[in-house]
Motif scaffolding. Structure first.
Motif, PDB file in Angstrom:
ATOM      1  N   LEU A 129       0.281  -1.012   0.256  1.00 16.99           N
ATOM      2  CA  LEU A 129      -0.312  -0.178   0.314  1.00 16.99           C
ATOM      3  C   LEU A 129       0.741   1.342   0.023  1.00 16.99           C
ATOM      4  O   LEU A 129       0.666   2.210  -0.755  1.00 16.99           O
ATOM      5  CB  LEU A 129      -1.023  -0.532   1.301  1.00 16.99           C
ATOM      6  CG  LEU A 129      -1.749   0.991   1.158  1.00 16.99           C
ATOM      7  CD1 LEU A 129      -3.111   1.520  -0.533  1.00 16.99           C
ATOM      8  CD2 LEU A 129      -2.723   1.009   2.482  1.00 16.99           C
ATOM      9  N   LEU A 130       2.026   1.372   0.978  1.00 16.11           N
ATOM     10  CA  LEU A 130       2.904   2.139   1.102  1.00 16.11           C
ATOM     11  C   LEU A 130       3.645   2.733  -0.236  1.00 16.11           C
ATOM     12  O   LEU A 130       3.513   3.998  -0.845  1.00 16.11           O
ATOM     13  CB  LEU A 130       4.216   1.963   1.907  1.00 16.11           C
ATOM     14  CG  LEU A 130       5.319   2.834   1.895  1.00 16.11           C
ATOM     15  CD1 LEU A 130       4.197   4.545   2.031  1.00 16.11           C
ATOM     16  CD2 LEU A 130       5.624   2.295   2.856  1.00 16.11           C
ATOM     17  N   LEU A 131       3.586   1.749  -0.987  1.00 19.77           N
ATOM     18  CA  LEU A 131       4.236   1.489  -3.043  1.00 19.77           C
ATOM     19  C   LEU A 131       3.331   2.551  -3.618  1.00 19.77           C
ATOM     20  O   LEU A 131       3.666   2.900  -4.318  1.00 19.77           O
ATOM     21  CB  LEU A 131       4.856   0.243  -2.887  1.00 19.77           C
ATOM     22  CG  LEU A 131       5.998  -0.333  -2.399  1.00 19.77           C
ATOM     23  CD1 LEU A 131       6.106  -1.688  -3.416  1.00 19.77           C
ATOM     24  CD2 LEU A 131       7.195   0.771  -2.913  1.00 19.77           C
ATOM     25  N   GLU A 132       2.019   1.962  -3.816  1.00 18.16           N
ATOM     26  CA  GLU A 132       1.031   2.123  -4.196  1.00 18.16           C
ATOM     27  C   GLU A 132       1.117   4.149  -4.151  1.00 18.16           C
ATOM     28  O   GLU A 132       0.828   4.926  -4.951  1.00 18.16           O
ATOM     29  CB  GLU A 132      -0.243   1.327  -3.842  1.00 18.16           C
ATOM     30  CG  GLU A 132      -1.657   2.209  -4.895  1.00 18.16           C
ATOM     31  CD  GLU A 132      -2.727   1.801  -4.266  1.00 18.16           C
ATOM     32  OE1 GLU A 132      -3.859   2.147  -4.787  1.00 18.16           O
ATOM     33  OE2 GLU A 132      -2.533   0.126  -4.029  1.00 18.16           O
ATOM     34  N   ALA A 133       1.126   4.465  -2.575  1.00 20.34           N
ATOM     35  CA  ALA A 133       1.224   5.298  -2.258  1.00 20.34           C
ATOM     36  C   ALA A 133       1.836   6.443  -3.058  1.00 20.34           C
ATOM     37  O   ALA A 133       1.689   7.620  -3.562  1.00 20.34           O
ATOM     38  CB  ALA A 133       1.098   6.053  -1.352  1.00 20.34           C
ATOM     39  N   VAL A 134       3.551   5.986  -2.805  1.00 17.37           N
ATOM     40  CA  VAL A 134       4.268   6.063  -3.476  1.00 17.37           C
ATOM     41  C   VAL A 134       4.251   6.610  -4.725  1.00 17.37           C
ATOM     42  O   VAL A 134       4.560   8.009  -5.499  1.00 17.37           O
ATOM     43  CB  VAL A 134       5.664   5.858  -3.158  1.00 17.37           C
ATOM     44  CG1 VAL A 134       6.812   6.457  -3.914  1.00 17.37           C
ATOM     45  CG2 VAL A 134       6.006   6.460  -1.733  1.00 17.37           C
ATOM     46  N   GLY A 135       3.247   5.448  -5.791  1.00 17.83           N
ATOM     47  CA  GLY A 135       3.597   6.078  -7.034  1.00 17.83           C
ATOM     48  C   GLY A 135       2.308   7.144  -7.587  1.00 17.83           C
ATOM     49  O   GLY A 135       2.817   8.213  -8.014  1.00 17.83           O
ATOM     50  N   GLU A 155      11.509  -7.715  -2.742  1.00 14.52           N
ATOM     51  CA  GLU A 155      10.873  -7.998  -4.083  1.00 14.52           C
ATOM     52  C   GLU A 155      10.295  -8.046  -4.715  1.00 14.52           C
ATOM     53  O   GLU A 155      10.230  -7.521  -5.781  1.00 14.52           O
ATOM     54  CB  GLU A 155      12.810  -8.825  -4.525  1.00 14.52           C
ATOM     55  CG  GLU A 155      14.370  -8.000  -4.365  1.00 14.52           C
ATOM     56  CD  GLU A 155      14.207  -6.802  -5.119  1.00 14.52           C
ATOM     57  OE1 GLU A 155      13.951  -6.739  -6.388  1.00 14.52           O
ATOM     58  OE2 GLU A 155      15.318  -6.150  -4.650  1.00 14.52           O
ATOM     59  N   PRO A 156       9.185  -9.378  -4.365  1.00 17.55           N
ATOM     60  CA  PRO A 156       8.322  -9.454  -4.638  1.00 17.55           C
ATOM     61  C   PRO A 156       7.282  -8.257  -4.974  1.00 17.55           C
ATOM     62  O   PRO A 156       6.392  -8.253  -5.460  1.00 17.55           O
ATOM     63  CB  PRO A 156       7.810 -10.895  -3.724  1.00 17.55           C
ATOM     64  CG  PRO A 156       9.235 -11.347  -3.365  1.00 17.55           C
ATOM     65  CD  PRO A 156      10.058 -10.040  -2.909  1.00 17.55           C
ATOM     66  N   LEU A 157       7.084  -7.369  -3.606  1.00 16.43           N
ATOM     67  CA  LEU A 157       6.265  -6.255  -3.625  1.00 16.43           C
ATOM     68  C   LEU A 157       7.044  -4.631  -4.600  1.00 16.43           C
ATOM     69  O   LEU A 157       6.087  -4.409  -5.256  1.00 16.43           O
ATOM     70  CB  LEU A 157       6.444  -5.623  -2.691  1.00 16.43           C
ATOM     71  CG  LEU A 157       5.828  -6.716  -1.404  1.00 16.43           C
ATOM     72  CD1 LEU A 157       6.428  -5.917   0.172  1.00 16.43           C
ATOM     73  CD2 LEU A 157       4.280  -6.667  -1.046  1.00 16.43           C
ATOM     74  N   LEU A 158       8.095  -5.326  -4.986  1.00 15.26           N
ATOM     75  CA  LEU A 158       8.594  -3.636  -6.169  1.00 15.26           C
ATOM     76  C   LEU A 158       8.136  -3.972  -7.224  1.00 15.26           C
ATOM     77  O   LEU A 158       7.720  -3.799  -8.005  1.00 15.26           O
ATOM     78  CB  LEU A 158      10.140  -4.113  -5.890  1.00 15.26           C
ATOM     79  CG  LEU A 158      10.200  -3.000  -4.630  1.00 15.26           C
ATOM     80  CD1 LEU A 158      12.400  -2.818  -4.776  1.00 15.26           C
ATOM     81  CD2 LEU A 158      10.079  -1.786  -5.106  1.00 15.26           C
ATOM     82  N   ALA A 159       8.271  -6.144  -7.387  1.00 14.59           N
ATOM     83  CA  ALA A 159       7.398  -6.103  -8.283  1.00 14.59           C
ATOM     84  C   ALA A 159       6.136  -5.479  -9.180  1.00 14.59           C
ATOM     85  O   ALA A 159       6.633  -5.966  -9.996  1.00 14.59           O
ATOM     86  CB  ALA A 159       8.622  -8.103  -9.238  1.00 14.59           C
ATOM     87  N   ALA A 160       5.465  -6.259  -8.328  1.00 13.43           N
ATOM     88  CA  ALA A 160       4.338  -6.056  -8.219  1.00 13.43           C
ATOM     89  C   ALA A 160       4.017  -4.970  -8.248  1.00 13.43           C
ATOM     90  O   ALA A 160       2.153  -4.183  -8.093  1.00 13.43           O
ATOM     91  CB  ALA A 160       3.378  -7.429  -7.168  1.00 13.43           C
ATOM     92  N   ALA A 161       4.601  -3.895  -7.711  1.00 13.21           N
ATOM     93  CA  ALA A 161       4.456  -1.972  -7.945  1.00 13.21           C
ATOM     94  C   ALA A 161       3.922  -1.635  -8.578  1.00 13.21           C
ATOM     95  O   ALA A 161       3.929  -2.449 -10.093  1.00 13.21           O
ATOM     96  CB  ALA A 161       5.224  -1.463  -6.492  1.00 13.21           C
ATOM     97  N   PRO A 162       3.197  -0.261  -9.336  1.00 14.21           N
ATOM     98  CA  PRO A 162       2.465   0.504  -9.988  1.00 14.21           C
ATOM     99  C   PRO A 162       4.334   0.763 -10.812  1.00 14.21           C
ATOM    100  O   PRO A 162       5.150   1.050 -10.377  1.00 14.21           O
ATOM    101  CB  PRO A 162       1.632   1.849  -9.283  1.00 14.21           C
ATOM    102  CG  PRO A 162       1.386   0.686  -7.575  1.00 14.21           C
ATOM    103  CD  PRO A 162       2.745  -0.104  -7.944  1.00 14.21           C
TER     104      PRO A 162
END
Length: 179
Positions: A129-135, A155-162
């Motif tokens: 969710l934080l990665l999505e917010a940063v996007g 890494e899996p979260l970064l790969a799935a991030a926007p």
């Protein structure tokens, strides 16, 4: 156990599950001996969720504490909700001590910068969710930076991030408290 059973303590505050279990046992022993028992307090420095407790090598002691300690102290409302949800047990929020002088405000960064320091791959930390917010933030503030530091594989979260989020993220080593 024996010093706790002998002593005339008003309360015994424990930070480890086995210490808390011994304190609970000693208080019960004092009741059997018709002596004034002490109150038992356990301060959990993590999140008391069922999966963690049942998977712990200290499972028996932890379950004893959840069931029988007088005061189960949690570091935050977030942690207290795990105790309530997973064990139907009330908890008390007792925030951890912080050396405030070590965290004096510094001049602001020229660019918006966010530091997340915690378990990177735990779902309840909501790093995705934080990665999505940063996007989303990057749409209006393309200079935003997110620093991630903590145990776990992000890494899996970064790969799935926007798309494009990774360009705003720095994965840092764990470091040490004084650094």
């Amino acid at each position: 156990l024996l010093p706790l059973a002998r002593g005339g303590f008003d309360a015994v505050h424990s930070l480890a599950p086995h210490d808390a279990a011994a304190s609970i046992h000693a208080a019960r022993l004092r009741r059997v001996l018709r002596r004034e028992p002490h109150r038992t307090v356990y301060e959990d420095l993590g999140n008391p969720y069922r999966e963690k407790i049942l998977g712990s090598h200290e499972k028996r002691a932890r379950l004893r504490v959840v069931a029988d300690v007088d005061v189960y102290a949690c570091m935050s409302e977030f942690s207290r909700r795990f105790l309530q949800r997973d064990f139907d047990r009330a908890g008390t929020v007792v925030p951890g001590g912080v050396r405030a002088a070590d965290f004096a405000p510094r001049p602001r960064h020229d660019q918006p910068t966010i530091l997340f320091s915690g378990a990177l791959d735990r779902p309840e930390k909501h790093v995705a969710l934080l990665l999505e917010a940063v996007g989303r933030l990057a749409e209006t503030r393309p200079d935003v930076r997110l620093h991630l530091s903590g145990p776990g594989d992000v890494e899996p979260l970064l790969a799935a991030a926007p798309a494009g989020v990774r360009a705003h993220v720095d994965v840092l080593p764990l470091g040490d408290p004084d650094g």
